[in-house]
Design a protein around this motif. Structure first.
Motif, short mmCIF file in Angstrom:
data_model
loop_
_atom_site.label_atom_id
_atom_site.label_comp_id
_atom_site.label_asym_id
_atom_site.label_seq_id
_atom_site.Cartn_x
_atom_site.Cartn_y
_atom_site.Cartn_z
N ILE A 127 0.87 -1.17 0.00
CA ILE A 127 0.00 0.00 0.00
C ILE A 127 0.90 1.22 0.00
O ILE A 127 1.60 1.49 0.98
CB ILE A 127 -0.90 0.00 1.26
CG1 ILE A 127 -1.79 -1.25 1.25
CG2 ILE A 127 -1.73 1.27 1.32
CD1 ILE A 127 -2.71 -1.33 2.44
N GLN A 128 0.92 1.93 -1.14
CA GLN A 128 1.86 3.05 -1.27
C GLN A 128 1.12 4.34 -1.55
O GLN A 128 0.11 4.36 -2.24
CB GLN A 128 2.85 2.76 -2.39
CG GLN A 128 3.97 3.80 -2.46
CD GLN A 128 5.04 3.44 -3.48
OE1 GLN A 128 4.88 3.72 -4.66
NE2 GLN A 128 6.11 2.82 -3.02
N SER A 129 1.66 5.44 -1.02
CA SER A 129 1.10 6.77 -1.32
C SER A 129 2.19 7.81 -1.15
O SER A 129 3.29 7.51 -0.68
CB SER A 129 -0.05 7.09 -0.35
OG SER A 129 0.46 7.32 0.94
N LEU A 164 10.59 2.17 3.39
CA LEU A 164 10.90 3.60 3.51
C LEU A 164 12.28 3.82 2.92
O LEU A 164 13.29 3.55 3.57
CB LEU A 164 10.86 4.03 4.98
CG LEU A 164 11.05 5.52 5.25
CD1 LEU A 164 9.88 6.34 4.73
CD2 LEU A 164 11.24 5.78 6.75
N LYS A 165 12.30 4.30 1.69
CA LYS A 165 13.60 4.46 1.03
C LYS A 165 14.34 5.67 1.58
O LYS A 165 13.73 6.73 1.74
CB LYS A 165 13.40 4.60 -0.49
CG LYS A 165 12.90 3.31 -1.13
CD LYS A 165 13.09 3.37 -2.63
CE LYS A 165 12.53 2.15 -3.31
NZ LYS A 165 12.66 2.24 -4.77
N ILE A 166 15.62 5.50 1.82
CA ILE A 166 16.44 6.63 2.28
C ILE A 166 16.83 7.50 1.09
O ILE A 166 17.19 8.65 1.25
CB ILE A 166 17.67 6.11 3.08
CG1 ILE A 166 18.27 7.21 3.93
CG2 ILE A 166 18.70 5.48 2.17
CD1 ILE A 166 17.49 7.58 5.16
N GLU A 167 16.75 6.93 -0.11
CA GLU A 167 17.00 7.58 -1.41
C GLU A 167 18.48 7.88 -1.66
O GLU A 167 19.00 7.62 -2.73
CB GLU A 167 16.17 8.87 -1.61
CG GLU A 167 14.70 8.76 -1.26
CD GLU A 167 13.88 7.84 -2.14
OE1 GLU A 167 14.45 7.17 -3.01
OE2 GLU A 167 12.65 7.76 -1.93
N THR A 168 19.19 8.45 -0.69
CA THR A 168 20.64 8.62 -0.76
C THR A 168 21.14 8.74 0.68
O THR A 168 20.43 9.29 1.53
CB THR A 168 21.05 9.88 -1.55
OG1 THR A 168 22.48 10.08 -1.41
CG2 THR A 168 20.35 11.13 -1.06
N PRO A 182 16.97 3.50 -11.09
CA PRO A 182 17.62 4.68 -11.67
C PRO A 182 16.77 5.92 -11.48
O PRO A 182 15.54 5.85 -11.49
CB PRO A 182 17.71 4.31 -13.16
CG PRO A 182 16.52 3.44 -13.40
CD PRO A 182 16.31 2.67 -12.12
N PHE A 183 17.42 7.07 -11.33
CA PHE A 183 16.72 8.36 -11.33
C PHE A 183 16.22 8.65 -12.74
O PHE A 183 16.95 8.46 -13.71
CB PHE A 183 17.67 9.47 -10.86
CG PHE A 183 17.22 10.84 -11.27
CD1 PHE A 183 16.10 11.42 -10.70
CD2 PHE A 183 17.91 11.55 -12.25
CE1 PHE A 183 15.67 12.69 -11.11
CE2 PHE A 183 17.49 12.81 -12.66
CZ PHE A 183 16.37 13.38 -12.09
N ILE A 184 14.95 9.08 -12.84
CA ILE A 184 14.37 9.45 -14.14
C ILE A 184 13.81 10.86 -14.03
O ILE A 184 12.90 11.10 -13.22
CB ILE A 184 13.22 8.47 -14.52
CG1 ILE A 184 13.72 7.02 -14.51
CG2 ILE A 184 12.64 8.82 -15.89
CD1 ILE A 184 12.62 5.98 -14.74
N PRO A 185 14.34 11.82 -14.80
CA PRO A 185 13.87 13.21 -14.64
C PRO A 185 12.40 13.38 -15.04
O PRO A 185 11.96 12.84 -16.05
CB PRO A 185 14.79 14.01 -15.57
CG PRO A 185 15.43 13.03 -16.48
CD PRO A 185 15.41 11.70 -15.80
N1 5AD Z 1 13.01 8.76 -10.76
C1 5AD Z 1 13.16 7.51 -10.26
N2 5AD Z 1 12.62 7.09 -9.12
C2 5AD Z 1 11.89 7.98 -8.44
N3 5AD Z 1 11.27 7.87 -7.28
C3 5AD Z 1 10.68 9.04 -7.02
N4 5AD Z 1 10.91 9.93 -7.98
C4 5AD Z 1 11.68 9.30 -8.89
C5 5AD Z 1 12.29 9.68 -10.10
N5 5AD Z 1 12.14 10.91 -10.61
C6 5AD Z 1 11.33 6.64 -6.50
C7 5AD Z 1 11.84 6.90 -5.11
C8 5AD Z 1 10.63 6.65 -4.26
C9 5AD Z 1 9.88 5.63 -5.08
C10 5AD Z 1 8.43 5.51 -4.74
O1 5AD Z 1 10.04 6.08 -6.39
O2 5AD Z 1 12.87 5.99 -4.80
O3 5AD Z 1 10.96 6.16 -3.00
#
Ligand code: 5AD
Length: 333
Positions: free
Chosen positions: A92-94, A145-149, A216-219
């Motif tokens: 369950i995500q929000s 709960l992602k720390i993200e970095t 991966p980060f996606i802009p």
């Molecule tokens: N690109 C990639 N992943 C993302 N998240 C949030 N924004 C982006 C993005 N622009 C990821 C984060 C978050 C998860 C729900 O989605 O890691 O914890």
């Protein structure tokens, strides 16, 4: 404990070829986790968010995005659909502060547990310790709960209204409450170095997590990072492979972000250490509104199509789909 130091990790992340790394990670996955792929049906219950993270399309400053919140009935129905499709668990995500009262979320958790018996993971961001406790007492099994970095400076720049220390404290509280605990990072964030990623992987290992999501980060076009370069799928898969070697028993998803940036991304991750897929079970009409990043897979597909794809994908790799809950594989601590 560590089977690799930071310098070695950086070398693997930057080496010209990663075939040997992927093969080693795949062997560790097979030996410690087996050949089963565990499924977590993801229910994106609301895109409301009080935060203003620079990378995320759900950030509160993105006024272009219509906001939605599923009714408790819609959430329970989505979980029942997940059960019918043979998924052993739901997430369950929000966004953060999605607008559900604590008592209401507790009722939803209890209803899902009673009607389906599925393992329930929550991914609702930073909450008060007492809310975490009530969710747990209502039957929630896991929390993501992602720390993200783990680079505090980068965290501050990307999550200007969040505190790294508070997020860390939340993870500790969740662990103490007996949740199976998940966290994770994004790879290829603007300003993130290979040394940062190496430090992230070692920190995630030290936290002894049950699940670790790496994507991966996606802009996203409606964020301040619209013009930033995307993270590379290759680097993300290498990070997954290294994570598998560092954490042999952790559940590692082949993330949706990876599948969105590279059509073969999830296959590559599943062959380099990953053992989990997260098919979408959000009701069709809301999916396009949960636009964390653009070109997300599963937005235009029906839930049945996502299920079919999941089975075809695992079959093509010679792997089995588990219909069990996929609880933590970590040996008792
Ligand atoms: N690109 C990639 N992943 C993302 N998240 C949030 N924004 C982006 C993005 N622009 C990821 C984060 C978050 C998860 C729900 O989605 O890691 O914890």
């Amino acid at each position: 404990m560590s089977v690799m130091n930071k310098r070695q990790i950086i070398e693997y992340l930057s080496a010209p070829d990663a075939a040997a790394l992927f093969a080693r990670a795949d062997a560790v996955r097979q030996q410690c986790c087996g050949d089963e792929i565990y499924l977590r049906g993801i229910i994106e219950v609301s895109n409301d968010c009080r935060r203003d993270c620079c990378y995320c399309g759900l950030r509160r400053s993105n006024t272009a995005l219509p906001r939605y919140r599923l009714t408790p009935e819609e959430i329970v129905a989505a979980a029942e659909l997940a059960a019918r499709l043979g998924y052993g668990s739901v997430v369950i995500q929000s966004g953060e502060s999605s607008g559900y009262e604590c008592a209401q979320m507790c009722r939803i958790i209890r209803a899902i547990k009673e009607k389906t018996g599925l393992a329930v993971t929550l991914s609702l961001g930073e909450c008060a310790a007492d809310e975490y406790r009530q969710f747990r007492e209502s039957g929630a099994d896991r929390y993501l709960l992602k720390i993200e970095t783990t680079n505090r400076q980068l965290f501050r720049a990307l999550k200007p209204d969040s505190s790294w220390e508070n997020r860390r404290r939340c993870l500790e509280e969740l662990r103490c409450l007996g949740y199976q605990l998940g966290s994770g990072i994004m790879v290829g964030l603007p300003g993130q170095t290979l040394a940062d990623i190496a430090a992230d992987l070692l920190q995630l290992q030290a936290w002894e997590l049950d699940m670790i999501g790496i994507g991966p980060f996606i802009p996203h076009p409606d964020t301040p990072l619209a013009g930033a370069a995307p993270g590379s799928a290759e680097l993300a898969v290498r990070a997954v492979a290294l994570m598998r070697i560092l954490c042999p028993y952790a559940h590692l998803p082949a993330t949706t972000a990876l599948g969105s940036i590279d059509p073969q991304g999830r296959q590559k991750a599943l062959c380099a250490g990953a053992n989990v897929l997260m098919p979408n079970v959000t009701p069709q009409s809301y999916r396009s509104l949960y636009a964390i990043y653009p070109h997300k897979v599963c937005i235009d597909e029906t839930t049945d199509a996502c299920a079919g794809y999941t089975h075809a994908l695992s079959a093509s790799l010679g792997r089995r789909i588990s219909n069990g809950p996929g609880h933590s594989l970590r040996p008792a601590r």
